[in-house]
Design an enzyme around this catalytic site. Structure first.
Site, PDB file in Angstrom:
ATOM      1  N   LYS A  91      -4.805  12.904  -1.482  1.00 42.74           N
ATOM      2  CA  LYS A  91      -5.628  11.818  -2.020  1.00 42.74           C
ATOM      3  C   LYS A  91      -6.334  10.990  -0.937  1.00 42.74           C
ATOM      4  O   LYS A  91      -7.141  10.118  -1.242  1.00 42.74           O
ATOM      5  CB  LYS A  91      -4.761  10.918  -2.900  1.00 42.74           C
ATOM      6  CG  LYS A  91      -4.315  11.642  -4.158  1.00 42.74           C
ATOM      7  CD  LYS A  91      -3.628  10.710  -5.120  1.00 42.74           C
ATOM      8  CE  LYS A  91      -3.251  11.435  -6.406  1.00 42.74           C
ATOM      9  NZ  LYS A  91      -2.386  10.617  -7.260  1.00 42.74           N
ATOM     10  N   TYR A  92      -5.989  11.241   0.316  1.00 41.02           N
ATOM     11  CA  TYR A  92      -6.624  10.474   1.395  1.00 41.02           C
ATOM     12  C   TYR A  92      -8.101  10.816   1.599  1.00 41.02           C
ATOM     13  O   TYR A  92      -8.782  10.154   2.374  1.00 41.02           O
ATOM     14  CB  TYR A  92      -5.849  10.647   2.714  1.00 41.02           C
ATOM     15  CG  TYR A  92      -4.658   9.716   2.822  1.00 41.02           C
ATOM     16  CD1 TYR A  92      -3.626   9.764   1.899  1.00 41.02           C
ATOM     17  CD2 TYR A  92      -4.565   8.772   3.855  1.00 41.02           C
ATOM     18  CE1 TYR A  92      -2.532   8.907   1.998  1.00 41.02           C
ATOM     19  CE2 TYR A  92      -3.481   7.921   3.956  1.00 41.02           C
ATOM     20  CZ  TYR A  92      -2.466   7.985   3.024  1.00 41.02           C
ATOM     21  OH  TYR A  92      -1.392   7.138   3.127  1.00 41.02           O
ATOM     22  N   PRO A 200      -1.442  -4.272  15.957  1.00 40.83           N
ATOM     23  CA  PRO A 200      -1.720  -5.656  15.536  1.00 40.83           C
ATOM     24  C   PRO A 200      -0.496  -6.439  15.087  1.00 40.83           C
ATOM     25  O   PRO A 200      -0.528  -7.670  15.059  1.00 40.83           O
ATOM     26  CB  PRO A 200      -2.703  -5.476  14.372  1.00 40.83           C
ATOM     27  CG  PRO A 200      -2.479  -4.093  13.867  1.00 40.83           C
ATOM     28  CD  PRO A 200      -2.086  -3.284  15.073  1.00 40.83           C
ATOM     29  N   GLU A 269       4.203   8.095  16.083  1.00 39.49           N
ATOM     30  CA  GLU A 269       3.971   6.838  16.801  1.00 39.49           C
ATOM     31  C   GLU A 269       5.062   6.600  17.849  1.00 39.49           C
ATOM     32  O   GLU A 269       4.790   6.087  18.941  1.00 39.49           O
ATOM     33  CB  GLU A 269       3.923   5.668  15.822  1.00 39.49           C
ATOM     34  CG  GLU A 269       3.498   4.360  16.466  1.00 39.49           C
ATOM     35  CD  GLU A 269       3.054   3.350  15.427  1.00 39.49           C
ATOM     36  OE1 GLU A 269       1.835   3.266  15.165  1.00 39.49           O
ATOM     37  OE2 GLU A 269       3.922   2.660  14.859  1.00 39.49           O
TER      38      GLU A 269
END
Ligand code: 4GW
Ligand code: MN
Length: 321
Positions: A91-92, A200, A269
């Protein structure tokens, strides 16, 4: 007198003969084409609220640390191509339109960009009008049944694709998440040999709060008393050869962990953070270049929101949680 002259001419001759021709492009520090720019003043910092250089002397790019016009004019004539990879599986694919349209507005304007879209549904890739010198390649990839697999496999797929084609087609590469939008300039000030971006949510924290992999059995292990920054995996980049080395090492480590039935806490990550600890980035981008809309209003140190994660309805986009 005569002796000196003889010595000098001998000297300059041997120097010109022994220095090989240096490659003209690209260099980390460029020669600006303009002469009439604002003077950098040695006693006046461009910013006094943020760190603008790492202890290993890599610049950290924030608004006001660079002159955008100077940077643009220096890169214009270099004829470089910037590969940009993005994955849109399942769905991305719904994020592609905004990603590509806003990239055409703000990302590397005036430069050659080659997008590589990795997807399981090539027909779902929207047709976005591209500026001159920019193109898009669509590469079919399988849809893995576990979602973790999608992000884990990115390293392997990028490594392979650099080997097969990108190394011939581009000078620099950025690898990006797709659930993102550009909002403001993202220019060639971001180019460097090896580039990481500050996360962030973590840039204000001390290293003990970073969500590094903490199990010594994992190849991504970072002890509590180590670590520079927490980098976000939604963007990494650099010269193609350097990013190839990065993806190769992370892929190796991911496989090694898998053979021991281990999966690092934040998947790739965690491995990226291990890599950047042991292979320092030559340029670090501030969170201006990787914001998160969920953080709400901008704090005073973020002067411009350039690129940001959109708020996604996880239930609606994630099929196999
Ligand atoms: C859970 O069910 C999923 S699905 C978590 C990620 C999924 C996923 C990710 C996907 O189904 N299809 C896909 O193409 N991706 C790619 O991996 C896409 O490029 C996305 O931006 C990237 C990282 O996943 P994410 O953006 O959801 O991760 P966060 O929320 O940490 O940015
Ligand atoms: Mn994301």
């Amino acid at each position: 007198m005569i002796t000196t002259c003889v010595f000098r001419s001998f000297c300059s001759q041997s120097i010109t003969q022994s220095i090989p021709a240096l490659p003209a492009t690209p260099r980390d520090v460029l020669q600006p084409k303009r002469a009439n720019y604002g003077q950098p003043l040695a006693l006046i910092p461009q910013r006094n609220d943020v760190l603008t250089v790492t202890p290993w002397l890599a610049p950290i790019v924030w608004e006001r640390t660079f002159d955008p016009d100077m940077i643009d004019s220096a890169y214009k004539s270099l004829n470089i191509t910037i590969a940009t990879t993005v994955f849109a599986v399942g769905k991305y694919t719904q994020f592609l339109q905004d990603f590509l349209e806003t990239a055409e507005k703000y990302y590397m304007s005036g430069l050659r960009v080659h997008y590589y879209v990795f997807t399981d549904q090539p027909r779902e890739v929207p047709r976005v009008e591209l500026a001159a010198g920019r193109k898009i390649s669509i590469i079919q990839v399988p849809k893995y049944s576990r979602w973790q697999e999608i992000s884990l496999r990115r390293m392997e797929i990028i490594e392979r694709h650099i080997n097969e084609t990108i190394h011939r087609e581009a000078d620099y590469i950025f690898c990006m998440d797709v659930d993102m939008k550009f909002h403001d300039r993202w220019g060639p000030e971001t180019l460097g040999t090896l580039v990481g971006v500050l996360h962030p949510w973590f840039y204000e924290f001390t290293r003990d709060k970073f969500t590094y992999e903490r199990r010594p059995e994992s190849t991504a292990y970072i002890p509590m008393e180590e670590g520079d920054f927490y980098y976000m995996a939604a963007v990494f980049g650099g010269r193609v050869k350097e990013v190839h080395a990065l993806t190769k090492k992370c892929h190796e480590h991911l496989d090694k962990d898998k053979s021991k039935n281990l999966e690092a806490i934040w998947q790739e990550e965690s491995h990226l953070n291990w890599y950047f600890l042991h292979n320092k980035p030559t340029k670090v981008l501030s969170p201006e270049y990787l914001w998160d809309d969920q953080k709400g209003g901008l704090p005073s140190e973020i002067k411009r929101k350039r690129f940001s994660a959109v708020i996604k309805n996880k239930e609606a986009v994630r099929e196999n949680v």
